[in-house]
Design an enzyme around this catalytic site. Sequence first.
Site, PDB file in Angstrom:
ATOM      1  CG  ASP A 222      23.892  86.896  28.638  1.00  0.00           C
ATOM      2  OD1 ASP A 222      22.861  86.667  29.295  1.00  0.00           O
ATOM      3  OD2 ASP A 222      25.026  86.644  29.061  1.00  0.00           O
TER       4      ASP A 222
ATOM      5  CG  HIS B 120      31.609  84.329  30.455  1.00  0.00           C
ATOM      6  ND1 HIS B 120      31.313  83.293  29.584  1.00  0.00           N
ATOM      7  CD2 HIS B 120      30.749  84.157  31.509  1.00  0.00           C
ATOM      8  CE1 HIS B 120      30.339  82.562  30.103  1.00  0.00           C
ATOM      9  NE2 HIS B 120      29.982  83.062  31.251  1.00  0.00           N
TER      10      HIS B 120
HETATM   11  C1  F6R Z   1      24.166  84.792  32.202  1.00  0.00           C
HETATM   12  C2  F6R Z   1      25.503  85.335  32.098  1.00  0.00           C
HETATM   13  C3  F6R Z   1      26.723  84.538  32.447  1.00  0.00           C
HETATM   14  C4  F6R Z   1      26.604  83.752  33.746  1.00  0.00           C
HETATM   15  C5  F6R Z   1      27.867  82.937  33.984  1.00  0.00           C
HETATM   16  C6  F6R Z   1      27.776  82.100  35.247  1.00  0.00           C
HETATM   17  O1  F6R Z   1      23.200  85.737  31.817  1.00  0.00           O
HETATM   18  O2  F6R Z   1      25.605  86.427  31.693  1.00  0.00           O
HETATM   19  O3  F6R Z   1      27.823  85.403  32.504  1.00  0.00           O
HETATM   20  O4  F6R Z   1      26.384  84.634  34.809  1.00  0.00           O
HETATM   21  O5  F6R Z   1      28.113  82.101  32.904  1.00  0.00           O
HETATM   22  O6  F6R Z   1      26.826  81.116  35.078  1.00  0.00           O
HETATM   23  P1  F6R Z   1      26.485  80.101  36.248  1.00  0.00           P
HETATM   24  O7  F6R Z   1      25.832  80.868  37.311  1.00  0.00           O
HETATM   25  O8  F6R Z   1      25.549  79.101  35.609  1.00  0.00           O
HETATM   26  O9  F6R Z   1      27.782  79.495  36.689  1.00  0.00           O
END
Ligand code: F6R
Length: 261
Positions: free
Chosen positions: A67, A138
């Site tokens: 993304d 998500h």
């Molecule tokens: C990032 C992405 C998101 C993150 C998710 C968790 O490219 O696609 O789905 O993997 O928001 O983020 P963290 O690791 O910061 O908790």
Amino acid sequence: MEIIIRKDADSAAYLVAKLTAKAIKAKPALTLGLATGRTMEIVYDKIVEMHKAGKIDFSKASSFNLDEYIGLEPTDENSYRAYMNKFLFDRVNIDKSKTNVPLGMAKDVQAECKRYEDAINASGGIDFQLLGIGMNGHIGFNEPMSSFSSLTSAKLLNEATIKVNEKLFPNPEMMPRRAITMGVKTILNTKRAVLLATGESKAEIIAQAVEGPMRASCTASALQMHPDCIIVLDEAAAKNLKMRDYYDFIFNSSDEWAEFR
Ligand code: F6R
């Protein structure tokens, strides 16, 4: 789905890095799917260490990121392109011209989404996809109610995501409210998906995604339909799982995991 639980975030990230190294060794021209976020930073650190030790060679690999924020230049320090350069691409021998991140500044966002999905397909598809999970369940930026049959598309970010991610911007108002993301179906089409979640704050959403019913309000639950999905957790993130003993039993008794125990 295989669920692997390690004692802490460091050993969980190390296992994900080792799985990545093994995949590249088996297929040097691997098409990687990459994620950003805080959980992944430690994974990339470990991958870089392995690269320096001669254990991972990215020279033939290519990549697609999940993304990108709409409205950020690739050179903006808060863009996911900048994140990838900082945590991985500038530190290993990947050919940057073979790394792909959606173009957040594209004039025609719909056309960019189609171009990105087509480019993934033209590459032969993603062999090995890294994933994190958001507090709202998500994967990528597939916010609650994203269709399980969605392809790469533009999404309006929901309150939970904004609350968590705006802290990473110098000023919360600077965080874009829209993003381009691979769709749920794009992720389900990957050949192997590896999701890493660490920390107690992820325990409740992990229990819902892994053991709860599949539902569009928790898009990570769609991974239950993925033909080859591995969920790697630390103890804290695994805390609410009800079938924990069974997952440990599989990990400890299957030949496939012997080298990772
Ligand atoms: C990032 C992405 C998101 C993150 C998710 C968790 O490219 O696609 O789905 O993997 O928001 O983020 P963290 O690791 O910061 O908790």
